[in-house]
Scaffold this active site. Structure first.
Site, PDB file in Angstrom:
ATOM      1  N   HIS A 169     -10.157   1.818  -0.103  1.00  0.00           N
ATOM      2  CA  HIS A 169      -8.706   1.634  -0.018  1.00  0.00           C
ATOM      3  C   HIS A 169      -8.217   1.105  -1.360  1.00  0.00           C
ATOM      4  CE1 HIS A 169      -4.757   0.903   1.183  1.00  0.00           C
ATOM      5  NE2 HIS A 169      -4.932   0.132   2.246  1.00  0.00           N
ATOM      6  N   HIS A 186      -2.912   7.612   6.374  1.00  0.00           N
ATOM      7  CA  HIS A 186      -3.201   6.368   5.650  1.00  0.00           C
ATOM      8  C   HIS A 186      -4.631   5.918   5.986  1.00  0.00           C
ATOM      9  CE1 HIS A 186      -2.229   2.862   3.339  1.00  0.00           C
ATOM     10  NE2 HIS A 186      -2.347   2.039   4.355  1.00  0.00           N
ATOM     11  N   CYS A 199       0.813  -1.221   0.000  1.00  0.00           N
ATOM     12  CA  CYS A 199       0.000   0.000   0.000  1.00  0.00           C
ATOM     13  C   CYS A 199       0.846   1.271   0.000  1.00  0.00           C
ATOM     14  CB  CYS A 199      -0.936  -0.006   1.201  1.00  0.00           C
ATOM     15  SG  CYS A 199      -1.985  -1.471   1.250  1.00  0.00           S
TER      16      CYS A 199
END
Length: 379
Positions: A312, A278, A144
């Protein structure tokens, strides 16, 4: 060190088909997350789809690269233009389709003719072919943290004089049966939506999206009188070396990445006006990220995560975060943390878009495998 400017941005997400649409919907407090069932063998789940069905990686990349160049006002490229486009899943959807055909026994040998085009690095190479860029090509994969890694690598190429111009970012089309089943098996997927930093957060919502930037040396940008969204001041990249999917409990390597970023940017924690977190809405990530922010930054620094709006987007999430951070700098508006109802942590989390004086911002990404990335941006 050579100054690096952002002169073009393109973004496609569940919030909209362009940077402007996505930003407008984000500021309005909207979410692109809806209940979908793209695969009949799996139950319906909240997802951040761009359209009604999962996107195709190659088409998504072509669209976002062309749009970034147009936004930067580029019709030709310098000979040494670099291409740095990452993806944590790359062509996984194509490989899953090939596997299904094989197991069903209807797999023609001719289908293997273009299998080389689906290797992980080929998306970046295809983007270079698309725009006729003959410089360095890189295809980062750092879970990520991929998006920020990509932008940081491109900035470093310019800072060290290896090129004056780079196309950089990340593209992710991760809605596949294996990806959904894998995250579901881990217990990481939300059942109703994404609620970053909320006391009742359920887990992450998978989304698809892409953000690509045109980076240039300040000298080149000035020569061609390009518009400038902002400057990349510095970045920090570390790894926990701890666990396949759980972040290190004390956040030591995450803290090291942020300190590294601040030092390289000649900034102190007090200089930061906004943090694009995040904020995956998973139990561990939000708790540890909040702890890291509380330890390093003075109380009152504005914080938000945009994953409650876009989902996400895995490897692309940091790139989307950088795009939204640059828009915050340009418009002097703090974007909201959509989905947050009852905060669990003592942070100044932005719950509704608000005007604010913003000069320097940080964007964080913390990926599976302990990949930590932070990047500093300025007006």
């Amino acid at each position: 060190m050579v100054k690096v400017c952002v002169t073009g941005i393109s973004l496609i997400s569940a919030l909209g088909g362009s940077l402007e649409d996505s930003w407008r919907n984000l500021i309005a407090g909207k979410s692109g997350i809806r209940l979908h069932q793209p695969f009949p063998e799996l139950t319906p789940l909240p997802l951040g789809l761009i359209d009604q069905q999962p996107s195709e990686l190659t088409l998504l990349t072509q669209m976002v690269v062309a749009s970034a160049l147009q936004d930067a006002g580029l019709v030709a490229h310098t000979d040494d233009c670099a291409v740095v486009i990452g993806s944590s899943r790359s062509y996984q959807a194509s490989w899953e389709m090939l596997a299904r055909q094989m197991y069903r026994g209807n797999f023609p040998v001719s289908s293997l003719g273009n299998w080389l085009d689906t290797l992980p690095q080929m998306n970046a190479i295809a983007a270079a072919r698309q725009i006729g860029a003959s410089g360095i090509v890189l295809a980062p994969m750092a879970a990520c943290a991929t998006g920020i890694w990509s932008i940081a690598q491109a900035a470093l190429l310019i800072q060290t004089g290896q090129c004056q111009q780079a196309i950089a970012g990340a593209v992710e089309a991760p809605i596949t049966p294996l990806t959904l089943a894998g995250f579901q098996q881990m217990g990481a997927l939300a059942k109703t939506g994404a609620y970053p930093f909320d006391l009742h957060r359920e887990g992450l919502v998978l989304g698809e999206g892409a953000a690509v930037f045109v980076l240039e040396s300040a000298e080149l940008a000035k020569q061609r009188q390009a518009k400038v969204y902002g400057e990349i001041l510095g970045f920090g990249l570390t790894n926990d070396a701890y666990h396949p999917n759980s972040p290190e409990p004390e956040g030591k390597s995450a803290i090291a990445a942020i300190k590294q970023c601040l030092e390289r940017s000649c900034l102190t924690p007090a200089d930061i006006d906004y943090i694009h977190a995040h904020g995956t809405a998973t139990q561990l990530n939000d708790r540890i990220e909040s702890m890291v922010i509380q330890r390093l930054f003075p109380q009152g620094v504005a914080v938000s995560s945009t994953k409650g709006s876009t989902g996400h987007t895995l490897g692309a999430s940091g790139a989307l975060g950088v795009a939204f951070s640059l828009m915050a700098l340009q418009h002097q508006i703090l974007p909201p943390c959509i989905g947050l109802q009852q905060p669990e942590f003592d942070l100044d989390i932005v719950t509704a878009a608000r005007l604010s004086k913003i000069r320097q911002v940080l964007c964080f990404s913390f990926g599976f495998g302990g990949q930590n990335a932070a990047i500093a941006l300025a007006r």
